[in-house]
Design a protein around this motif. Structure first.
Motif, PDB file in Angstrom:
ATOM      1  N   ALA A 112       0.820  -1.207   0.000  1.00  0.00           N
ATOM      2  CA  ALA A 112       0.000   0.000   0.000  1.00  0.00           C
ATOM      3  C   ALA A 112       0.854   1.258   0.000  1.00  0.00           C
ATOM      4  CB  ALA A 112      -0.918   0.003   1.222  1.00  0.00           C
ATOM      5  N   PRO A 113       0.380   2.324  -0.642  1.00  0.00           N
ATOM      6  CA  PRO A 113       1.102   3.601  -0.575  1.00  0.00           C
ATOM      7  C   PRO A 113       1.090   4.141   0.853  1.00  0.00           C
ATOM      8  CG  PRO A 113      -1.059   3.903  -1.553  1.00  0.00           C
ATOM      9  CD  PRO A 113      -0.871   2.431  -1.401  1.00  0.00           C
ATOM     10  N   GLU A 114       2.066   5.023   1.125  1.00  0.00           N
ATOM     11  CA  GLU A 114       2.180   5.608   2.460  1.00  0.00           C
ATOM     12  C   GLU A 114       2.128   7.129   2.345  1.00  0.00           C
ATOM     13  OE1 GLU A 114       5.625   4.078   4.474  1.00  0.00           O
ATOM     14  OE2 GLU A 114       5.379   2.134   3.494  1.00  0.00           O
ATOM     15  N   PHE A 115       1.493   7.727   3.318  1.00  0.00           N
ATOM     16  CA  PHE A 115       1.298   9.180   3.317  1.00  0.00           C
ATOM     17  C   PHE A 115       1.731   9.765   4.652  1.00  0.00           C
ATOM     18  CE2 PHE A 115      -1.787   7.229   0.501  1.00  0.00           C
ATOM     19  CZ  PHE A 115      -1.711   8.004  -0.652  1.00  0.00           C
ATOM     20  N   ASP A 116       2.223  10.971   4.589  1.00  0.00           N
ATOM     21  CA  ASP A 116       2.480  11.778   5.777  1.00  0.00           C
ATOM     22  C   ASP A 116       1.544  12.968   5.681  1.00  0.00           C
ATOM     23  OD1 ASP A 116       3.373  13.215   7.923  1.00  0.00           O
ATOM     24  OD2 ASP A 116       5.429  13.494   7.203  1.00  0.00           O
ATOM     25  N   GLY A 117       0.410  12.871   6.377  1.00  0.00           N
ATOM     26  CA  GLY A 117      -0.629  13.871   6.167  1.00  0.00           C
ATOM     27  C   GLY A 117      -1.166  13.744   4.760  1.00  0.00           C
ATOM     28  N   ASP A 118      -1.137  14.816   4.004  1.00  0.00           N
ATOM     29  CA  ASP A 118      -1.597  14.794   2.613  1.00  0.00           C
ATOM     30  C   ASP A 118      -0.480  14.470   1.627  1.00  0.00           C
ATOM     31  OD1 ASP A 118      -4.198  15.427   3.319  1.00  0.00           O
ATOM     32  OD2 ASP A 118      -3.863  17.587   3.175  1.00  0.00           O
ATOM     33  N   LYS A 119       0.740  14.306   2.115  1.00  0.00           N
ATOM     34  CA  LYS A 119       1.896  14.112   1.241  1.00  0.00           C
ATOM     35  C   LYS A 119       2.178  12.625   1.021  1.00  0.00           C
ATOM     36  CE  LYS A 119       6.841  15.118   0.858  1.00  0.00           C
ATOM     37  NZ  LYS A 119       8.023  15.715   1.545  1.00  0.00           N
ATOM     38  N   LEU A 120       2.356  12.241  -0.252  1.00  0.00           N
ATOM     39  CA  LEU A 120       2.761  10.879  -0.585  1.00  0.00           C
ATOM     40  C   LEU A 120       4.241  10.713  -0.264  1.00  0.00           C
ATOM     41  CD1 LEU A 120       2.092   8.125  -2.059  1.00  0.00           C
ATOM     42  CD2 LEU A 120       3.009   9.217  -4.123  1.00  0.00           C
ATOM     43  N   VAL A 121       4.576   9.748   0.580  1.00  0.00           N
ATOM     44  CA  VAL A 121       5.982   9.512   0.905  1.00  0.00           C
ATOM     45  C   VAL A 121       6.498   8.210   0.288  1.00  0.00           C
ATOM     46  CG1 VAL A 121       5.934  10.871   3.020  1.00  0.00           C
ATOM     47  CG2 VAL A 121       5.368   8.444   3.124  1.00  0.00           C
ATOM     48  N   GLU A 122       5.591   7.307  -0.100  1.00  0.00           N
ATOM     49  CA  GLU A 122       5.993   6.069  -0.758  1.00  0.00           C
ATOM     50  C   GLU A 122       4.833   5.598  -1.624  1.00  0.00           C
ATOM     51  OE1 GLU A 122       8.664   2.945  -1.652  1.00  0.00           O
ATOM     52  OE2 GLU A 122       8.997   4.714  -0.414  1.00  0.00           O
ATOM     53  N   PRO A 123       5.040   5.425  -2.941  1.00  0.00           N
ATOM     54  CA  PRO A 123       3.941   4.961  -3.792  1.00  0.00           C
ATOM     55  C   PRO A 123       3.590   3.509  -3.486  1.00  0.00           C
ATOM     56  CG  PRO A 123       5.988   4.970  -5.016  1.00  0.00           C
ATOM     57  CD  PRO A 123       6.285   5.611  -3.690  1.00  0.00           C
ATOM     58  N   GLY A 124       2.451   3.063  -3.988  1.00  0.00           N
ATOM     59  CA  GLY A 124       2.086   1.664  -3.871  1.00  0.00           C
ATOM     60  C   GLY A 124       2.785   0.834  -4.939  1.00  0.00           C
ATOM     61  N   TYR A 125       2.836  -0.474  -4.708  1.00  0.00           N
ATOM     62  CA  TYR A 125       3.444  -1.398  -5.664  1.00  0.00           C
ATOM     63  C   TYR A 125       2.577  -2.646  -5.781  1.00  0.00           C
ATOM     64  CZ  TYR A 125       7.687   1.429  -5.350  1.00  0.00           C
ATOM     65  OH  TYR A 125       8.573   2.474  -5.392  1.00  0.00           O
ATOM     66  N   LEU A 126       2.555  -3.232  -6.975  1.00  0.00           N
ATOM     67  CA  LEU A 126       1.799  -4.454  -7.221  1.00  0.00           C
ATOM     68  C   LEU A 126       2.672  -5.494  -7.915  1.00  0.00           C
ATOM     69  CD1 LEU A 126      -1.650  -3.047  -8.364  1.00  0.00           C
ATOM     70  CD2 LEU A 126      -1.336  -4.797  -6.611  1.00  0.00           C
ATOM     71  N   THR A 127       2.635  -6.687  -7.377  1.00  0.00           N
ATOM     72  CA  THR A 127       3.191  -7.869  -8.033  1.00  0.00           C
ATOM     73  C   THR A 127       2.020  -8.791  -8.320  1.00  0.00           C
ATOM     74  OG1 THR A 127       5.334  -7.689  -6.927  1.00  0.00           O
ATOM     75  CG2 THR A 127       4.723  -9.856  -7.772  1.00  0.00           C
ATOM     76  N   VAL A 128       1.889  -9.237  -9.570  1.00  0.00           N
ATOM     77  CA  VAL A 128       0.720 -10.023  -9.973  1.00  0.00           C
ATOM     78  C   VAL A 128       1.171 -11.268 -10.727  1.00  0.00           C
ATOM     79  CG1 VAL A 128      -1.443 -10.019 -11.275  1.00  0.00           C
ATOM     80  CG2 VAL A 128      -0.660  -7.912 -10.173  1.00  0.00           C
ATOM     81  N   LEU A 129       0.590 -12.404 -10.352  1.00  0.00           N
ATOM     82  CA  LEU A 129       0.782 -13.646 -11.090  1.00  0.00           C
ATOM     83  C   LEU A 129      -0.573 -14.136 -11.586  1.00  0.00           C
ATOM     84  CD1 LEU A 129       2.943 -13.749  -8.474  1.00  0.00           C
ATOM     85  CD2 LEU A 129       3.628 -15.813  -9.696  1.00  0.00           C
ATOM     86  N   ILE A 130      -0.617 -14.535 -12.859  1.00  0.00           N
ATOM     87  CA  ILE A 130      -1.796 -15.189 -13.426  1.00  0.00           C
ATOM     88  C   ILE A 130      -1.431 -16.639 -13.702  1.00  0.00           C
ATOM     89  CG2 ILE A 130      -3.449 -15.282 -15.324  1.00  0.00           C
ATOM     90  CD1 ILE A 130      -3.064 -12.369 -15.831  1.00  0.00           C
ATOM     91  N   ASN A 131      -2.182 -17.559 -13.120  1.00  0.00           N
ATOM     92  CA  ASN A 131      -1.937 -18.986 -13.324  1.00  0.00           C
ATOM     93  C   ASN A 131      -0.475 -19.349 -13.051  1.00  0.00           C
ATOM     94  OD1 ASN A 131      -4.643 -19.192 -14.129  1.00  0.00           O
ATOM     95  ND2 ASN A 131      -4.119 -18.747 -16.262  1.00  0.00           N
ATOM     96  N   GLY A 132       0.084 -18.705 -12.021  1.00  0.00           N
ATOM     97  CA  GLY A 132       1.450 -18.990 -11.595  1.00  0.00           C
ATOM     98  C   GLY A 132       2.527 -18.290 -12.393  1.00  0.00           C
ATOM     99  N   VAL A 133       2.149 -17.458 -13.359  1.00  0.00           N
ATOM    100  CA  VAL A 133       3.104 -16.769 -14.228  1.00  0.00           C
ATOM    101  C   VAL A 133       3.161 -15.286 -13.851  1.00  0.00           C
ATOM    102  CG1 VAL A 133       3.689 -16.140 -16.611  1.00  0.00           C
ATOM    103  CG2 VAL A 133       2.702 -18.389 -16.104  1.00  0.00           C
ATOM    104  N   LEU A 134       4.363 -14.768 -13.636  1.00  0.00           N
ATOM    105  CA  LEU A 134       4.545 -13.371 -13.246  1.00  0.00           C
ATOM    106  C   LEU A 134       4.177 -12.439 -14.394  1.00  0.00           C
ATOM    107  CD1 LEU A 134       5.714 -11.479 -10.975  1.00  0.00           C
ATOM    108  CD2 LEU A 134       7.861 -11.554 -12.251  1.00  0.00           C
ATOM    109  N   VAL A 135       3.253 -11.486 -14.123  1.00  0.00           N
ATOM    110  CA  VAL A 135       2.862 -10.520 -15.154  1.00  0.00           C
ATOM    111  C   VAL A 135       3.098  -9.070 -14.721  1.00  0.00           C
ATOM    112  CG1 VAL A 135       1.192 -12.070 -16.242  1.00  0.00           C
ATOM    113  CG2 VAL A 135       0.429 -10.525 -14.427  1.00  0.00           C
ATOM    114  N   GLN A 136       3.206  -8.820 -13.407  1.00  0.00           N
ATOM    115  CA  GLN A 136       3.603  -7.511 -12.887  1.00  0.00           C
ATOM    116  C   GLN A 136       4.661  -7.757 -11.818  1.00  0.00           C
ATOM    117  OE1 GLN A 136       2.584  -4.574 -14.037  1.00  0.00           O
ATOM    118  NE2 GLN A 136       0.834  -5.223 -15.271  1.00  0.00           N
ATOM    119  N   ASN A 137       5.831  -7.151 -11.987  1.00  0.00           N
ATOM    120  CA  ASN A 137       6.956  -7.410 -11.100  1.00  0.00           C
ATOM    121  C   ASN A 137       7.245  -6.190 -10.238  1.00  0.00           C
ATOM    122  OD1 ASN A 137       9.213  -8.454  -9.868  1.00  0.00           O
ATOM    123  ND2 ASN A 137      10.563  -8.194 -11.639  1.00  0.00           N
ATOM    124  N   HIS A 138       6.619  -6.143  -9.062  1.00  0.00           N
ATOM    125  CA  HIS A 138       6.795  -5.019  -8.132  1.00  0.00           C
ATOM    126  C   HIS A 138       6.655  -3.698  -8.897  1.00  0.00           C
ATOM    127  CE1 HIS A 138       7.799  -3.456  -4.211  1.00  0.00           C
ATOM    128  NE2 HIS A 138       8.743  -2.697  -4.703  1.00  0.00           N
TER     129      HIS A 138
END
Length: 258
Positions: free
Chosen positions: A181-207
């Motif tokens: 999940a992304p992280e915020f300090d008040g209204d300020k974004l301090v760390e974006p979110g990231y997604l790693t996704v596998l479909i049928n065991g195959v990596l399709v999004q790598n962090h």
């Protein structure tokens, strides 16, 4: 991640101090022991084929929709039958009653076999929204030409999947998603979110970095928020789901050798 504990493990420091001699006087076993950390001990998690891990929050196990409610308010009105959950077109999106931050999410889904006259984004469309904002696309992408950042496995309109490993319509697809999940300090974004996704065991999004809230029109952007529900989309297509569970992700304790 900025919220990770880059703590110096006290047991490591204590073990080094306990020797009280120079490294040259230590045996190889004693030198190796200096970097052994014995606490904390990871909790045991029970697993079994086709079952959620013992520490998972089960959102749908084939019996009922008690873990969900309608985005419109009130009870979720999708169809539960034969251990599966199917979108009821027009009933609206459903959301988990529980809110989550960073999670491992598992979900299985399939689309109807009748695809006559359907193409692109109309080929049995749905979506999984992390924190009700960041969509991993659900779509019949088997021999179906569409914009690649909108096919199954995409972070919708943000990131094209590395490959397309979907099965033909009517067959089950498996999503395993790691969401930081992304992280915020008040209204300020301090760390974006990231997604790693596998479909049928195959990596399709790598962090893959999330650029902001999913938008159908216009570019993504962030606005501060806290933990929020998982949302499943009613795109007026009878997409079917089963075996939906999440595991909340905590922080690792890192060994610091500085």
């Amino acid at each position: 991640m900025t919220n990770r504990k880059n703590a110096i493990v006290m047991g490591l420091a204590a073990s080094i101090a306990a020797f009280g001699v120079s490294a040259k006087e230590l045996t190889p076993e004693q030198q190796a022991a200096k970097s052994e950390v014995w606490e904390p001990v990871p909790a045991m998690v029970e697993t079994a084929p086709g079952k959620a891990p013992s520490d998972a929050v089960v959102l749908f196990d084939g019996t009922d929709l008690s873990a969900f409610e309608s985005l419109k308010g009130g009870a979720a009105k999708w169809t539960v039958e034969d251990g599966t959950l199917t979108v009821k077109p027009g009933a609206g999106d459903i959301v988990s009653k529980q809110s989550f931050c960073s999670v491992q999410l598992h979900a299985e889904w399939k689309t109807p076999t009748d695809v006559e006259g359907l193409e692109s984004q109309q080929r049995n469309n749905s979506g999984i929204f992390l924190q009700q904002r960041y969509e991993v696309q659900v779509l019949d992408s088997y021999n179906n030409k569409t914009y690649p950042n909108g096919q199954a496995g995409s972070i919708y309109k943000q990131s094209i999947p590395l490959v397309n490993p979907v099965n033909p319509p009517g067959e089950w697809q498996t999503y395993d998603i790691i969401f930081n999940a992304p992280e915020f300090d008040g209204d300020k974004l301090v760390e974006p979110g990231y997604l790693t996704v596998l479909i049928n065991g195959v990596l399709v999004q790598n962090h893959t970095e999330i650029l902001g809230k999913t938008e159908w029109i216009g570019g993504p952007s962030y606005e501060a928020h806290g933990c929020a529900p998982i949302q499943l989309q009613d795109h007026s297509n009878p997409v079917t789901f089963r075996n939906i569970w999440v595991r909340e992700i905590g922080d690792n304790t890192l060994t610091d050798f500085r």
